[in-house]
Design an enzyme around this catalytic site. Sequence first.
Site: not given
Ligand code: NOJ
Length: 758
Positions: A284
């Site tokens: 993530d």
């Molecule tokens: C953080 C989030 O937790 C995740 O769900 C998302 O896909 C990513 N950022 C990218 O934006």
Amino acid sequence: MFRKIISAVMMITALHAHAQQNADMKMKTFIDVLMKKMTLEEKIGQLNLPSAGDITTGQASNSDIAIKIREGKVGGLFNIKSVGKIKEVQKIAVEQSRLKIPLLFGMDVIHGYETVFPIPLGLSCTWDMNLIERSARIAATEASADGINWTFSPMVDICRDPRWGRIAEGAGEDPYLGSQVAKAMVKGYQGDDLKKNNTILACVKHYALYGAAEGGRDYNTVDMSHQRMYNDYLPPYKAAVDAGVGSVMTSFNEVDGIPATANKWLLTNVLRKQWGFKGFVVSDYTSVNEMTAHGIGDLQTVSARALNAGLDMDMVGEGFLTTLPKSLKEGKVSLAQINAACRKILEAKYKLGLFDDPYKYCDENRAKTEIFTSENRKEARSIAAQSFVLLKNQGNLLPLKKSGTIALIGPLADNKSNMNGTWSVAADFSKPISLYTGLKEAVGDKINILLAKGSNLEEDSLLEERETMFGKSLGRDHRPAEVILQEALNIANQSDVIVAALGESAEMSGESSSRSMIGIPSIQEKLLRALLKTGKPVVLVLFTGRPLTIKWEQDNVPAILNVWFGGSEAGHAIADVLFGEVNPSGKLTATWPQNTGQIPLYYAHKNTGRPLEGQWFQKFRSNYLDVSNDPVYPFGYGLSYTTFNYSDITLSTSSIKQGESLTANITVTNTGSYEGKEVVQLYIRDMVASVTRPVRELKGFQKIDLKPGESKVVTFTISPEDLKFYNYDLKYVAEPGEFRVYIGGNSDAVKEASFTLK
Ligand code: NOJ
């Protein structure tokens, strides 16, 4: 004849397997050849996923990222929108980098692209897997028409704590339902062939257990038994893997004391060895770097640990890019591990057909004709109406008649930017239909609709600011609260019925939007009480991204329609339901507690050794002094404008052996005067087992449509497969003994039967 069919099927299966093997060999050879030409830096470059923050159209070639792309230091990009920009950037990769390897273009296409569907929690309340798959299919079609080839969806984190704002992004509390939704979404995005130009790579997230953050506070510690993991939290991720999902995103939280992003047990033992996952794993957003704050080492250490654990791609933080060469020299990672990760990324690009045509998603004509079309919006409208949950309808106040005067009151009564809810990054916030517009279009000049705000979202302007970020303003009214309220009361007094549009703003749920108290904000509550005092009938149209604590509202407001955040067509869809064009059929997929102190409250709980049986309160029983154990609304609950009657259950037999199955039949009758849809739910309880089992678990459901007076027999087939669970040794078993079956319209279903497994 039968034998002939069987042998034909076997032949087709064998041919299919053979063709697959050939295709795999071809891919392997292609990638072997390519990887032989790659330098170490280029291989590590494939593992790097920056955010494309600084790229604007026509400027791509001057951006910092462009320099890195030319040097082969980027495997994919995200946060970049529009076919024009994407084409420009892809061109840099395939025309100006040494090996011309195309890029992946990712985006959070979570519940629609420009045409936005209800938030995922709302979508799950349709209990209609065809609709959910359809919403993902449309999202993939629109995204792919605009250059995107990879979505960071589905989010399948089980959540039993509605304080956590990200409950809005998933399918609620249940592993069985969550698994069905996971499959439907993967199918919707990826279709049956990733080589097509309208299918995209899906990414199941957040692996794993992210929805179990302590206290519901985002990014917080997770700690649970392996029993609970395997039985309740892991199944939806596994279902996505079984459905062929192409990528997996790790979560921010720790699992067993090791952050998921460096958790080898999770990423290698479970995901790859136990489940046979063949795609790639992405971190993530900076979750590699954040492991330093978690306290397991500096950037070089955590990057090496992540790679060794089985992470293939590093989102944003560049820990891989900047430290893996050094770690390789020092023997902290192996070349084999880097090669394996690089191969996984290249395979994904190959499967998408990007090596054959890196511009296959860059058809400007598709971008002009396939996005935010009237057909897509029509489907969004219909899907939204089916996601709404009718929570109360005293005296059949709903549907409303198309006559008289309506007072539409509340901070959400006439707002567009909040209708999409959280995570709608591709959408234009000025486009959704507000409730006011939806109602006006529905009634023309048949009804007089008076409009007033009645209150701000929050009394505290600072809090309101936090809750209306990213341009999703509710246009704060700076007049004194009494003046705003009085204006609303004036129109309320002139009306025949009040529609109160209250609840949460879009940004009160979603990422980093945890709440410690989950009621309707107090200033709105005050408004609601004042509206009820007028003596006019009040319909509460409730906007929310999570279950709210609305015990008082349930006791005092005659009608409550929960509408989540319905997306592009929210206003139209709400009007459709309010005026009875559509009979509501949504059923909750997460329990609504009476107060925050009851959390976690979920239907599939264990019995304990001192269950409360009968009346609350009982001393030395498992209950509270100050609140009963009941929710306000149980899992699976939702009303209709009609009513349904359930007959008793008939089982085909009272006992089965391993390898056999039985059927449970029930007759459902529409006893009201509207045609309606009902979600018939099957729950099973394992009465005695080697480990304690929940008091009931969802094991099946069917959504049926009944005309007034019509009856249908609903049949569920139950086999030992449905009775299996992970035992103490994490073996998946069905243990002999008694099982109870419950069927009904929510998780409190009272119709009951029982059978034994010999
Ligand atoms: C953080 C989030 O937790 C995740 O769900 C998302 O896909 C990513 N950022 C990218 O934006």
